[in-house]
Design a protein around this motif. Structure first.
Motif, PDB file in Angstrom:
ATOM      1  N   CYS A   1       0.860  -1.193   0.000  1.00 56.94           N
ATOM      2  CA  CYS A   1       0.000   0.000   0.000  1.00 56.94           C
ATOM      3  C   CYS A   1       0.891   1.235   0.000  1.00 56.94           C
ATOM      4  O   CYS A   1       1.864   1.310   0.751  1.00 56.94           O
ATOM      5  CB  CYS A   1      -0.905   0.005   1.224  1.00 56.94           C
ATOM      6  SG  CYS A   1      -1.903   1.510   1.386  1.00 56.94           S
ATOM      7  N   THR A   2       0.584   2.197  -0.846  1.00 57.40           N
ATOM      8  CA  THR A   2       1.394   3.418  -0.931  1.00 57.40           C
ATOM      9  C   THR A   2       1.036   4.422   0.159  1.00 57.40           C
ATOM     10  O   THR A   2       1.723   5.427   0.327  1.00 57.40           O
ATOM     11  CB  THR A   2       1.206   4.085  -2.306  1.00 57.40           C
ATOM     12  OG1 THR A   2      -0.194   4.311  -2.532  1.00 57.40           O
ATOM     13  CG2 THR A   2       1.757   3.209  -3.417  1.00 57.40           C
ATOM     14  N   PHE A   3      -0.044   4.144   0.912  1.00 56.46           N
ATOM     15  CA  PHE A   3      -0.462   5.061   1.966  1.00 56.46           C
ATOM     16  C   PHE A   3       0.042   4.638   3.348  1.00 56.46           C
ATOM     17  O   PHE A   3       0.226   5.462   4.231  1.00 56.46           O
ATOM     18  CB  PHE A   3      -1.998   5.152   2.022  1.00 56.46           C
ATOM     19  CG  PHE A   3      -2.609   5.816   0.823  1.00 56.46           C
ATOM     20  CD1 PHE A   3      -2.670   7.196   0.729  1.00 56.46           C
ATOM     21  CD2 PHE A   3      -3.119   5.055  -0.218  1.00 56.46           C
ATOM     22  CE1 PHE A   3      -3.240   7.805  -0.372  1.00 56.46           C
ATOM     23  CE2 PHE A   3      -3.693   5.659  -1.322  1.00 56.46           C
ATOM     24  CZ  PHE A   3      -3.755   7.035  -1.408  1.00 56.46           C
ATOM     25  N   CYS A   4       0.205   3.323   3.548  1.00 51.59           N
ATOM     26  CA  CYS A   4       0.662   2.821   4.844  1.00 51.59           C
ATOM     27  C   CYS A   4       1.615   1.652   4.602  1.00 51.59           C
ATOM     28  O   CYS A   4       1.980   1.372   3.464  1.00 51.59           O
ATOM     29  CB  CYS A   4      -0.518   2.412   5.729  1.00 51.59           C
ATOM     30  SG  CYS A   4      -1.440   0.965   5.123  1.00 51.59           S
ATOM     31  N   GLU A   5       2.003   0.976   5.660  1.00 50.80           N
ATOM     32  CA  GLU A   5       3.026  -0.072   5.552  1.00 50.80           C
ATOM     33  C   GLU A   5       2.455  -1.457   5.259  1.00 50.80           C
ATOM     34  O   GLU A   5       3.199  -2.429   5.177  1.00 50.80           O
ATOM     35  CB  GLU A   5       3.833  -0.118   6.856  1.00 50.80           C
ATOM     36  CG  GLU A   5       4.596   1.177   7.132  1.00 50.80           C
ATOM     37  CD  GLU A   5       5.336   1.140   8.455  1.00 50.80           C
ATOM     38  OE1 GLU A   5       5.183   0.134   9.190  1.00 50.80           O
ATOM     39  OE2 GLU A   5       6.064   2.099   8.753  1.00 50.80           O
TER      40      GLU A   5
ATOM     41  N   SER B   1      -1.791  -0.388  13.518  1.00 49.60           N
ATOM     42  CA  SER B   1      -0.424  -0.662  13.085  1.00 49.60           C
ATOM     43  C   SER B   1       0.552   0.420  13.535  1.00 49.60           C
ATOM     44  O   SER B   1       1.750   0.324  13.280  1.00 49.60           O
ATOM     45  CB  SER B   1      -0.372  -0.818  11.560  1.00 49.60           C
ATOM     46  OG  SER B   1      -0.991   0.283  10.921  1.00 49.60           O
ATOM     47  N   PHE B   2       0.043   1.461  14.230  1.00 50.56           N
ATOM     48  CA  PHE B   2       0.907   2.567  14.659  1.00 50.56           C
ATOM     49  C   PHE B   2       1.023   2.661  16.181  1.00 50.56           C
ATOM     50  O   PHE B   2       1.971   3.233  16.695  1.00 50.56           O
ATOM     51  CB  PHE B   2       0.376   3.896  14.123  1.00 50.56           C
ATOM     52  CG  PHE B   2       0.305   3.957  12.626  1.00 50.56           C
ATOM     53  CD1 PHE B   2       1.417   4.300  11.861  1.00 50.56           C
ATOM     54  CD2 PHE B   2      -0.875   3.672  11.964  1.00 50.56           C
ATOM     55  CE1 PHE B   2       1.353   4.355  10.486  1.00 50.56           C
ATOM     56  CE2 PHE B   2      -0.954   3.725  10.574  1.00 50.56           C
ATOM     57  CZ  PHE B   2       0.168   4.062   9.835  1.00 50.56           C
TER      58      PHE B   2
ATOM     59  N   ARG C   1     -10.781   4.463  10.766  1.00 49.81           N
ATOM     60  CA  ARG C   1     -10.929   5.873  11.130  1.00 49.81           C
ATOM     61  C   ARG C   1      -9.865   6.299  12.127  1.00 49.81           C
ATOM     62  O   ARG C   1      -9.336   7.412  12.045  1.00 49.81           O
ATOM     63  CB  ARG C   1     -12.338   6.110  11.691  1.00 49.81           C
ATOM     64  CG  ARG C   1     -13.429   5.993  10.639  1.00 49.81           C
ATOM     65  CD  ARG C   1     -14.757   6.464  11.181  1.00 49.81           C
ATOM     66  NE  ARG C   1     -15.297   5.573  12.187  1.00 49.81           N
ATOM     67  CZ  ARG C   1     -16.053   4.516  11.926  1.00 49.81           C
ATOM     68  NH1 ARG C   1     -16.350   4.211  10.671  1.00 49.81           N
ATOM     69  NH2 ARG C   1     -16.519   3.769  12.899  1.00 49.81           N
ATOM     70  N   HIS C   2      -9.520   5.404  13.070  1.00 49.16           N
ATOM     71  CA  HIS C   2      -8.491   5.723  14.054  1.00 49.16           C
ATOM     72  C   HIS C   2      -7.125   5.921  13.396  1.00 49.16           C
ATOM     73  O   HIS C   2      -6.392   6.854  13.751  1.00 49.16           O
ATOM     74  CB  HIS C   2      -8.402   4.609  15.098  1.00 49.16           C
ATOM     75  CG  HIS C   2      -7.148   4.660  15.923  1.00 49.16           C
ATOM     76  ND1 HIS C   2      -6.972   5.534  16.978  1.00 49.16           N
ATOM     77  CD2 HIS C   2      -5.987   3.953  15.815  1.00 49.16           C
ATOM     78  CE1 HIS C   2      -5.770   5.363  17.483  1.00 49.16           C
ATOM     79  NE2 HIS C   2      -5.152   4.414  16.806  1.00 49.16           N
ATOM     80  N   GLU C   3      -6.772   5.036  12.459  1.00 45.20           N
ATOM     81  CA  GLU C   3      -5.449   5.110  11.844  1.00 45.20           C
ATOM     82  C   GLU C   3      -5.243   6.404  11.061  1.00 45.20           C
ATOM     83  O   GLU C   3      -4.110   6.822  10.826  1.00 45.20           O
ATOM     84  CB  GLU C   3      -5.216   3.887  10.955  1.00 45.20           C
ATOM     85  CG  GLU C   3      -4.957   2.615  11.758  1.00 45.20           C
ATOM     86  CD  GLU C   3      -4.510   1.449  10.899  1.00 45.20           C
ATOM     87  OE1 GLU C   3      -4.852   1.420   9.695  1.00 45.20           O
ATOM     88  OE2 GLU C   3      -3.827   0.546  11.435  1.00 45.20           O
ATOM     89  N   ARG C   4      -6.332   7.043  10.658  1.00 40.03           N
ATOM     90  CA  ARG C   4      -6.199   8.335   9.975  1.00 40.03           C
ATOM     91  C   ARG C   4      -5.664   9.414  10.905  1.00 40.03           C
ATOM     92  O   ARG C   4      -5.130  10.423  10.443  1.00 40.03           O
ATOM     93  CB  ARG C   4      -7.550   8.756   9.395  1.00 40.03           C
ATOM     94  CG  ARG C   4      -7.969   7.909   8.201  1.00 40.03           C
ATOM     95  CD  ARG C   4      -9.347   8.281   7.701  1.00 40.03           C
ATOM     96  NE  ARG C   4      -9.785   7.356   6.662  1.00 40.03           N
ATOM     97  CZ  ARG C   4     -11.045   7.041   6.407  1.00 40.03           C
ATOM     98  NH1 ARG C   4     -12.013   7.602   7.118  1.00 40.03           N
ATOM     99  NH2 ARG C   4     -11.359   6.201   5.454  1.00 40.03           N
ATOM    100  N   LEU C   5      -5.785   9.216  12.225  1.00 41.24           N
ATOM    101  CA  LEU C   5      -5.182  10.143  13.178  1.00 41.24           C
ATOM    102  C   LEU C   5      -3.662  10.083  13.068  1.00 41.24           C
ATOM    103  O   LEU C   5      -2.970  11.086  13.281  1.00 41.24           O
ATOM    104  CB  LEU C   5      -5.615   9.791  14.611  1.00 41.24           C
ATOM    105  CG  LEU C   5      -7.107   9.896  14.927  1.00 41.24           C
ATOM    106  CD1 LEU C   5      -7.381   9.405  16.352  1.00 41.24           C
ATOM    107  CD2 LEU C   5      -7.599  11.329  14.747  1.00 41.24           C
ATOM    108  N   HIS C   6      -3.130   8.888  12.740  1.00 43.74           N
ATOM    109  CA  HIS C   6      -1.685   8.713  12.594  1.00 43.74           C
ATOM    110  C   HIS C   6      -1.211   9.164  11.214  1.00 43.74           C
ATOM    111  O   HIS C   6      -0.167   9.813  11.082  1.00 43.74           O
ATOM    112  CB  HIS C   6      -1.306   7.250  12.804  1.00 43.74           C
ATOM    113  CG  HIS C   6      -1.605   6.730  14.179  1.00 43.74           C
ATOM    114  ND1 HIS C   6      -0.908   7.113  15.301  1.00 43.74           N
ATOM    115  CD2 HIS C   6      -2.541   5.842  14.614  1.00 43.74           C
ATOM    116  CE1 HIS C   6      -1.382   6.485  16.370  1.00 43.74           C
ATOM    117  NE2 HIS C   6      -2.376   5.705  15.976  1.00 43.74           N
TER     118      HIS C   6
END
Length: 298
Positions: free
Chosen positions: A79-83, A171-172, A185-190
């Protein structure tokens, strides 16, 4: 009507697209003989491609290759947005929609949109079975309470409120969640990804509901009305806070001094001054409050 509701396109009239190969069972047309041959296996049930590591068999070689990555652990699509990485392009494509907010499947009855086709089908069965031919409403009752869910997936998610299970790990950070949507939705905070855009002012938001609430600042819509006065509000949280003016409810308590407040923001402001006062009291000269004892007169 069914194909239109599912967001599928139909060819007008009885015309068929130009093709060379037709299925003798269902009449579907294919541009290549190889595609027709693969399609025929959906009718015959033939699965000529066996997995060398388990007993599963597949109708197409490509599906076998994707399956074998379950055994090898290979995930060649990043994924180019996350790992995160994925075993197939299809899985990656679905995952990317959690970042981009893309919802390509639209309900033509209530205009809701969905990121996955089966989400749309579940929605139609649950909400519009009365008007969509071929759908019958089926309920999935919870064995722990009286609630009935509209799908097996919804029931599975609901049952976690009883079991306390939180299978979705951020994952963060160390937080875990009961629902995959809550994790997204939570991961968008990271990541800082804000896929929902306001068409009027260009502001972006991490969640659909925050965009919906924001849009009301442009339209002037205030759908949440107080039952005790004539004020209205754009969001339920605003109405909830306002109602405390009438009820006198003060749900926020200072742990240091015990005072109660109706708003979380008021408590936060109070805690700053309360903490500062406590620090000043602790650092005050202890001798200042003592009575000086003089030696007895000789």
């Amino acid at each position: 009507m069914f194909t239109q509701i599912l967001g599928l396109s139909a060819i007008p009239g009885n015309e068929k697209p130009p093709s060379l190969h037709s299925c003798s069972v269902c009449g579907k047309d294919f541009p290549y003989a190889s595609k027709l041959q693969r399609h025929l296996r959906t009718h015959s049930g033939e699965r000529p491609f066996p997995c060398s590591m388990c007993e599963k068999r597949f109708p197409e070689k490509g599906l076998l290759m994707i399956h074998e990555r379950v055994h090898t652990g290979e995930k060649p699509f990043p994924c180019t947005f996350c790992e995160k990485r994925f075993a197939s392009q299809g899985e990656l494509r679905l995952h990317r929609r959690t970042h981009t907010g893309e919802r390509p499947y639209h309900c033509s009855i209530c205009l809701k949109s969905f990121s996955r086709h089966w989400h749309l089908k579940t929605h139609l069965e649950a909400m519009h079975s009365e008007v969509v031919a071929g759908f019958t409403r089926k309920k999935f009752p919870c064995s722990d309470c009286e609630k009935s869910c509209n799908s097996a997936a919804e029931l599975r998610d609901h049952q976690r409120t009883h079991t306390g299970e939180r299978p979705f790990q951020c994952s963060f950070c160390d937080k875990r969640f009961a629902l995959s949507g809550t994790l997204v939705r939570h991961e968008r905070l990271h990541t800082g990804i804000t896929p929902y855009h306001c068409s009027d002012c260009g502001k972006t938001f991490a969640q659909q509901w925050t965009l919906t609430t924001h849009m009301r600042t442009h339209t002037g819509e205030k759908p949440y009305s107080c039952t005790q006065c004539d004020k209205s509000f754009v969001a339920p949280g605003e109405l909830r806070r306002h109602t405390r003016i009438h009820t006198g409810e003060k749900p926020y308590t200072c742990a240091d001094c015990g005072r109660h407040f109706s708003l979380a923001g008021t408590l936060r402001n109070h805690k700053r001054s309360c903490t500062q006062s406590k620090k000043e009291s602790d650092t005050e000269d202890p001798s200042a409050s003592r009575t000086t004892l003089l030696p007895p007169h000789i």
